[in-house]
Write a protein that holds these residues in place. Sequence first.
Motif, short mmCIF file in Angstrom:
data_model
loop_
_atom_site.label_atom_id
_atom_site.label_comp_id
_atom_site.label_asym_id
_atom_site.label_seq_id
_atom_site.Cartn_x
_atom_site.Cartn_y
_atom_site.Cartn_z
N ALA A 134 40.97 47.93 52.55
CA ALA A 134 40.32 47.20 53.64
C ALA A 134 39.30 46.20 53.07
O ALA A 134 39.13 45.12 53.62
N SER A 135 38.65 46.56 51.99
CA SER A 135 37.62 45.70 51.38
C SER A 135 37.80 45.69 49.86
O SER A 135 37.00 46.28 49.13
N ASP A 137 37.07 43.62 47.74
CA ASP A 137 35.92 43.03 47.04
C ASP A 137 34.85 44.08 46.70
O ASP A 137 33.97 43.82 45.89
N ARG A 138 34.94 45.27 47.27
CA ARG A 138 33.98 46.33 46.99
C ARG A 138 34.38 47.20 45.80
O ARG A 138 33.60 48.02 45.35
N TRP A 139 35.60 47.06 45.34
CA TRP A 139 36.13 47.92 44.29
C TRP A 139 35.93 47.26 42.93
O TRP A 139 36.08 46.06 42.77
#
Length: 152
Positions: A134-135, A137-139
């Motif tokens: 889902a995101s 960019d957070r990983w």
Amino acid sequence: MIARMFPEWRRDEFLVTTDPARVDLDVVHGFLASSYWAKGIPRETVRRSIEESIPFSLLSGDRLIGFARVVSDRATVAYLGDVFVLPEHRGRGLSVWLMECVVAHPDLQGLRRWILLTRDAHDLYKKTGWTSLASPDRWMERWDPEVYGRRG
């Protein structure tokens, strides 16, 4: 001493078991060492990875024909890896069934997050509830694609 119970699932002549004693290390290492995700992985590394995971052996009789393993704290998160069904046993729905068994494991219920990496099996995982990040960019990751090539 209390005997440990290992969940098992049966379908026709096939068995999925989480009993570590049923893992055929030669078959698992043989497949992984030539896979795109673990090419060249040493046998000892495979052995240790299984030892520290929940192994799922897919058996036809006593012969290992598929495998998956889960690394988890059994409370909040699980990583699924090293999933395969040997080529001569594909096309029979066994990989979907193996994934159904993995997500049904009693110690892996109520987790907040499951994660995995795949280059080409997205459709398989979608059949058992997986989605893209889902995101993303957070990983973040620490990745060393040459690690097995440098080991002695």
